[in-house]
Scaffold this motif. Structure first.
Motif, mmCIF file in Angstrom:
data_model
loop_
_atom_site.group_PDB
_atom_site.id
_atom_site.type_symbol
_atom_site.label_atom_id
_atom_site.label_comp_id
_atom_site.label_asym_id
_atom_site.label_seq_id
_atom_site.Cartn_x
_atom_site.Cartn_y
_atom_site.Cartn_z
ATOM 1 N N ARG A 161 0.829 -1.217 0.000
ATOM 2 C CA ARG A 161 0.000 0.000 0.000
ATOM 3 C C ARG A 161 0.858 1.258 0.000
ATOM 4 O O ARG A 161 0.645 2.175 -0.777
ATOM 5 C CB ARG A 161 -0.883 0.035 1.255
ATOM 6 N N ASN A 164 2.676 1.575 -3.326
ATOM 7 C CA ASN A 164 1.791 1.988 -4.409
ATOM 8 C C ASN A 164 1.503 3.483 -4.329
ATOM 9 O O ASN A 164 1.546 4.198 -5.320
ATOM 10 C CB ASN A 164 0.472 1.205 -4.352
ATOM 11 N N GLU A 165 1.203 3.945 -3.139
ATOM 12 C CA GLU A 165 0.883 5.368 -2.991
ATOM 13 C C GLU A 165 2.109 6.242 -3.237
ATOM 14 O O GLU A 165 1.989 7.360 -3.723
ATOM 15 C CB GLU A 165 0.300 5.623 -1.602
ATOM 16 N N SER A 167 4.248 5.757 -5.437
ATOM 17 C CA SER A 167 4.561 5.822 -6.865
ATOM 18 C C SER A 167 3.745 6.877 -7.596
ATOM 19 O O SER A 167 3.965 7.140 -8.776
ATOM 20 C CB SER A 167 4.325 4.445 -7.512
ATOM 21 N N ILE A 168 2.817 7.516 -6.888
ATOM 22 C CA ILE A 168 1.992 8.550 -7.531
ATOM 23 C C ILE A 168 2.860 9.779 -7.788
ATOM 24 O O ILE A 168 3.619 10.202 -6.920
ATOM 25 C CB ILE A 168 0.810 8.931 -6.618
ATOM 26 N N THR A 169 2.711 10.346 -8.954
ATOM 27 C CA THR A 169 3.550 11.501 -9.320
ATOM 28 C C THR A 169 3.176 12.723 -8.466
ATOM 29 O O THR A 169 4.027 13.326 -7.830
ATOM 30 C CB THR A 169 3.360 11.869 -10.799
ATOM 31 N N GLU A 170 1.903 13.077 -8.509
ATOM 32 C CA GLU A 170 1.450 14.221 -7.709
ATOM 33 C C GLU A 170 0.963 13.689 -6.355
ATOM 34 O O GLU A 170 -0.200 13.315 -6.214
ATOM 35 C CB GLU A 170 0.293 14.927 -8.425
ATOM 36 N N LYS A 171 1.866 13.691 -5.404
ATOM 37 C CA LYS A 171 1.538 13.049 -4.114
ATOM 38 C C LYS A 171 0.464 13.833 -3.359
ATOM 39 O O LYS A 171 0.398 15.055 -3.427
ATOM 40 C CB LYS A 171 2.797 12.978 -3.248
ATOM 41 N N ILE A 172 -0.339 13.075 -2.645
ATOM 42 C CA ILE A 172 -1.354 13.696 -1.791
ATOM 43 C C ILE A 172 -0.775 13.715 -0.373
ATOM 44 O O ILE A 172 -0.493 12.655 0.193
ATOM 45 C CB ILE A 172 -2.662 12.861 -1.783
ATOM 46 N N ALA A 173 -0.597 14.881 0.147
ATOM 47 C CA ALA A 173 0.062 14.984 1.452
ATOM 48 C C ALA A 173 -0.892 14.593 2.565
ATOM 49 O O ALA A 173 -1.869 15.292 2.847
ATOM 50 C CB ALA A 173 0.545 16.414 1.669
ATOM 51 N N TYR B 22 -10.220 18.591 -0.080
ATOM 52 C CA TYR B 22 -8.763 18.516 0.001
ATOM 53 C C TYR B 22 -8.170 17.764 -1.193
ATOM 54 O O TYR B 22 -8.601 16.654 -1.513
ATOM 55 C CB TYR B 22 -8.349 17.836 1.317
ATOM 56 N N TRP B 408 -3.774 5.680 -7.231
ATOM 57 C CA TRP B 408 -2.927 4.642 -7.812
ATOM 58 C C TRP B 408 -3.769 3.561 -8.464
ATOM 59 O O TRP B 408 -3.513 3.116 -9.569
ATOM 60 C CB TRP B 408 -2.035 4.030 -6.735
ATOM 61 N N ALA B 525 -0.405 9.240 -14.123
ATOM 62 C CA ALA B 525 -0.380 9.583 -12.695
ATOM 63 C C ALA B 525 0.675 8.828 -11.909
ATOM 64 O O ALA B 525 1.031 9.236 -10.805
ATOM 65 C CB ALA B 525 -1.754 9.312 -12.072
ATOM 66 N N SER B 527 3.713 8.073 -13.299
ATOM 67 C CA SER B 527 4.973 8.336 -14.019
ATOM 68 C C SER B 527 5.291 7.334 -15.100
ATOM 69 O O SER B 527 6.447 7.215 -15.503
ATOM 70 C CB SER B 527 6.160 8.377 -13.039
#
Lengths: 444, 536
Positions: A161, A164-165, A167-173, B22, B408, B525, B527
């Motif tokens: 988990r 996977n998270e 690897s996201i380009t635009e990360k969610i903080a 958010y 993801w 998303a 990359s």
């Protein structure tokens, strides 16, 4: 009225026996274990198989008798007991149990005897233990929820988990401490368990297998019109009979225990114990309708629809047994008789993809000949070096294909390698990547 | 007391809004094609007063020949005006719908549950954290807007019946139902059925209730008259033609056992099954069918309700069964479910959350009734502790799952990569090129280019007459401006000069560079390369 119930019951059993005779379905693995102990020839195989089937039918009828007596005690209403028993008897699940799965028949008899003779909670606990024993030892199932107690599996799920998270380009903080409240092995264990629990109340498997959206491999437990009767019966029980409601709740809890410890590929067999007790709710619904004079037309309509349900479903069992039943015995039911027609004495190389080939060999010969080789083959990887008879899936001759996508050119290729004696197309995909066609071919 | 109530409601709205708002531009990672269509049509209406086909202030958006109800786009106009055309402005209406619905839950629960208001706040918080609430409020769904109005209408109707007077409740209820109808297709069947069942309830049927029911239905009919008038019969039925059960499953019985008469038996079974599927706990809380998995409705790790709430729903169902005959409010909830699931009886999907969104609030209420029953009978003293112990990790998982994990899990398919990242660059290159060739595996990919480039609607409207006609299904892409749809084939096409290509196919970079092409890689998303832009 009692005689009418018996007459209906007799016709239901007779119809099922008739269907069984027409279908000539091969034995299942668990039937083979009994038959192969005693068989010496193909004739004795079939005699033994039918003996077993009839014995299983007797066992199920005995179970039904005990069930009837249990319901008389529980509901204090013989009509409800009779009707509920007929609902069970009319169900295709009843038919498939005596026809194919003797272990379930024996289990149901034992469980019902315990519930009848051992009072209250003690009886329920004993049936729970029996359910666990039956599933873990007899059926050798590996319940999914056991994974929840495997720390390394849970930890790796949590790690996946996070990865996977990440690897996201635009990360969610999201603060790590906030994630960690649930991204930990304890919560994931809980998640695994509760996801198993949620699969139990399954209206589709209980009432809609005739029209299931996924065409799942599962016997019809109840006919879809019986859902409406169950809803009505449920309302009647909840309003008027708290004792019965509580008792049924306890029995369904036992059914739930059976369910979580089962890992049967057929969804209806995971619900096997619950099936018995759900029928009471339907039975109450039917009897309640019949008790009102002004509802007699509705009652007649209900009976007519249920009659049609039985008719259409039994007809479907005859026309599409390969849709309802496991295709592996059907595959062997084609391969072995076809091999026997080949007038060429040589080693027979049998597929190893679907298991238990040796047991089926014994069934079809009485004593399995020594010239059978059960190691399997794959001509695409290792071209045929040896002369012999080859019996297997198209993919074992032509090579595997994604999504079982085989075409005419694959069949032509096989024909160029071996002399094809027979090809049969199964309905189900039981050997993924190897196709649905089974082939018997000779290389000389 | 009123101040406490107002403050409490404000806190609830703000909290709900924050969770839904958010990172709304990043999660989901890009618009899907329906969102792009809603947003672009809002933009077109803002700029020109017409939709993308040049129709002035329509009540339905032709869009992908699916005639979407237009209300969502109209409500989006102010946001598009303030924030520009992007994910945030397109999704704002959904965010606000989901946030406001939480308040409606509070008033709905007050009708059914006795006890301290602290408990009702807690239950409202639980309902606001349902997976479907979070998910559907973070994507532009017309059905989410429709669900808000339907819920308001139903709750106002309940208050009207409870007070046995209060024409003001009835007036606003009708208004809310009308807005629901103008928001999404399902309500066009659901609202009349619901109103009919409420006023023609067999257990309280009287001449007065019949008169009232007829009166309400009359006003509803009057209210939808513009909709009926503005839309031709064939287009009203277009959506039904595309999605109905009769077309998809004919002849209903299997080929081998079809004897004619049994077709009706199996058809009836499917229709009953479609409705029953919304009562099946496994569907509500666990099962995700593949047609849902491959769509914007998919909520990873969940179906619609939370896992625990699904178990409480079962208890709630039993309570409903027991009280159905005696409690008219319970009956109204049941009628709400019937009305909410009615559209699904005649559409082909077995369980389609989007079409049955109107009934989800009721399932939530059933879950709360079940939970409340357990608390009241066994855990009255320690319920707050127990619920918080459960709610804290649960809330964490659901919020993180929706905001982060689903990005993801859901990238690709209906949320294709590349358009968000590459459309602007493509637009700037297109200004200098003679022709831009588009080759995308994504159906209706043109809408993403229009959306992400804020392509002038005035130019697109000119193509209305050459676009695929009503009734045509499948890929509805069309050539516009200097954009031309053509299959990418570099060996055959590399000699063309002053062109730009957009392709989602695998390309050989070296081959392209050797022939003088300039490559710009466009990532999705996670990359991974989703498309390439080639300038020659």
């Amino acid at each position: 009225m009692r005689y009418l119930y018996f007459v209906i019951g007799f016709f239901l059993v007779a119809s099922q026996v008739f269907i069984a005779i027409i279908n000539r379905y091969p034995p299942t693995i668990e039937q083979l274990l009994f038959v192969n102990l005693l068989t010496k020839t193909i004739t004795t195989s079939w005699i033994l198989l039918w003996t077993l089937r009839l014995l299983t039918l007797v066992t199920m009828i005995l179970s039904l008798r005990i069930y009837f007596l249990l319901l008389c005690k529980l509901t204090k209403n013989r009509d409800v007991a009779y009707v509920s028993s007929l609902i069970i008897l009319a169900s295709p699940l009843f038919f498939s149990t005596w026809y194919l799965y003797p272990t379930y028949a024996v289990f149901s008899l034992l469980a019902l005897v315990i519930l009848f003779f051992v009072a209250n909670k003690k009886g329920l606990i004993m049936v729970c233990i029996l359910s666990i024993f039956f599933n873990l030892v007899i059926k050798q199932s590996h319940p999914k929820f056991f994974e929840a107690f495997n720390a390394s599996v849970m930890t790796s799920q949590v790690t996946d988990r996070f990865q996977n998270e990440d690897s996201i380009t635009e990360k969610i903080a999201i603060p790590l401490w906030f994630k960690r409240l649930s991204y930990n092995k304890y919560y994931f264990s809980y998640k695994t368990i509760i996801n198993e629990v949620l699969q139990f109340p399954d209206l589709e498997t209980w009432f809609f297998d005739e029209v299931h959206p996924l065409s799942q491999k599962s016997m019809v437990m109840f006919y879809w019109p019986e859902l409406l009767l169950a809803v009505y019966g449920g309302a009647v029980i909840l309003r008027n009979n708290q004792f019965l409601a509580k008792k049924l709740g306890m029995y369904l809890l036992v059914g739930f225990v059976f369910f979580v410890f089962s890992n049967d590929l057929q969804a209806s067999y995971r619900q096997f114990l619950s099936w018995w007790f759900l029928s009471v709710v339907i039975g109450v619904g039917i009897v309640s309708i019949s008790s009102y004079a002004f509802m007699k037309y509705i009652y007649s309509l209900v009976m007519a629809i249920l009659f049609l349900s039985v008719l259409f479903n039994y007809y479907d069992l005859v026309k599409r047994q390969d849709f309802w039943f496991d295709n592996r015995p059907i595959a062997y039911g084609y391969l072995f008789p076809t091999i026997k027609t080949v007038n060429y004495k040589s080693t027979v190389y049998m597929t190893s993809l679907i298991g238990h080939a040796a047991e089926y060999c014994k069934f079809y010969y009485g004593v399995c000949p020594a010239y059978y080789n059960f190691d399997g083959f794959n001509i695409s990887k290792k071209p045929l070096a040896r002369n012999g008879i080859y019996a297997g899936f198209i993919g074992e001759f032509a090579g595997t294909r994604m999504e079982n996508n085989f075409n005419d050119s694959d069949i032509k290729m096989i024909i160029s390698n071996v002399k094809v004696v027979g090809i049969y197309k199964l309905r189900d995909s039981i050997a993924y990547l190897y196709g649905e066609n089974i082939v018997v071919g000779v290389k000389k | 007391m009123k101040i406490k109530l107002t403050l409490g409601l404000l806190v609830l709205i703000v909290l709900s809004f924050l969770v839904r708002f958010y990172a709304i531009s990043k999660s989901p990672p890009s618009v899907n094609f329906d969102e792009a269509a809603l947003g672009y049509n809002a933009y077109s209406l803002l700029k020109t007063g017409k939709d993308e086909y040049g129709r002035s202030w329509p009540l339905s958006l032709r869009s992908f020949n699916d005639f979407k109800p237009a209300l969502y786009s109209y409500f989006s106009i102010p946001f598009v005006s303030w924030f520009g055309l992007n994910e945030t402005s397109t999704r704002m209406v959904s965010v606000i719908s989901g946030s406001l619905r939480v308040i409606v839950y509070f008033f709905l629960l007050r009708l059914f549950l006795k006890g301290e208001s602290k408990k009702i706040w807690l239950y409202t918080l639980i309902l606001s954290l349902q997976p479907w609430e979070l998910h559907f409020s973070r994507t532009a769904f017309e059905s989410n807007l429709s669900c808000l109005f339907f819920t308001i209408g139903a709750v106002l109707l309940l208050y009207y019946k409870e007070k046995k007077s209060g024409g003001i409740y009835l007036f606003f209820s009708i208004l809310a139902f009308l807005l629901s109808i103008y928001s999404y297709h399902s309500a066009r069947l659901g609202v009349p059925i619901f109103v009919f069942l409420v006023f023609f309830d067999p257990f309280t049927l009287s001449l007065k209730s019949i008169k009232k029911g007829v009166w309400v239905l009359f006003w509803l009919l009057l209210g939808v008259a513009p909709l009926l008038y503005s839309t031709r019969t064939d287009t009203i039925l277009e959506r039904f033609n595309q999605e109905n059960i009769f077309k998809h499953y004919y002849p209903f019985a299997s080929k081998e056992s079809d004897i004619g008469i049994n077709r009706y038996y199996y058809l009836a079974g499917m229709m009953v099954g479609h409705v029953a599927s919304y009562f099946s706990p496994i569907n509500i809380g666990y099962e995700v069918y593949h047609w849902v998995r491959l769509s914007p409705q998919y909520i990873p790790s969940f179906s619609m309700l939370g896992w625990e709430e699904t178990i409480f729903v079962i208890i709630g169902f039993f309570m409903v069964l027991r009280k159905f005959r005696d409690d008219y409010k319970i009956r109204i909830l049941v009628y709400w479910i019937i009305a909410g699931s009615a559209p699904s009886a005649v559409t082909w999907n077995w369980f389609h959350p989007l079409r049955a969104l109107n009934l989800m609030p009721v399932l939530g209420v059933f879950a709360i009734m079940g939970l409340d029953y357990i608390i009241e009978t066994r855990y009255k003293k320690i319920y707050l502790f127990l619920v918080l112990v459960w709610l804290i990790p649960t809330g964490s998982f659901r919020v993180t799952n929706e905001l982060s994990y689903s990005v993801w899990k859901n990238h690709g398919e209906y949320q294709p990569g590349g358009f968000k990242q590459g459309a602007a660059l493509l637009g700037s290159l297109a200004n200098e090129a003679k022709t831009v060739y588009l080759d995308s595996s994504q159906a209706q990919s043109y809408i993403f280019f229009l959306f992400y480039q804020s392509y002038p609607p005035v130019l697109i409207q000119k193509y209305a007459s050459v676009r695929p006609a009503v009734g045509v299904e499948g890929d509805l892409s069309f050539n516009f401006g200097n954009y031309v749809y053509r299959k990418f084939d570099w060996p055959a096409q590399h000699n063309e000069e002053n062109v730009v290509y957009w392709t989602s196919r695998e390309v050989k970079d070296d081959e392209i560079k050797k022939s003088g092409g300039m490559i710009f890689s466009v990532a999705n998303a996670v990359s991974k390369r989703a498309a390439v832009i080639i300038k020659k």
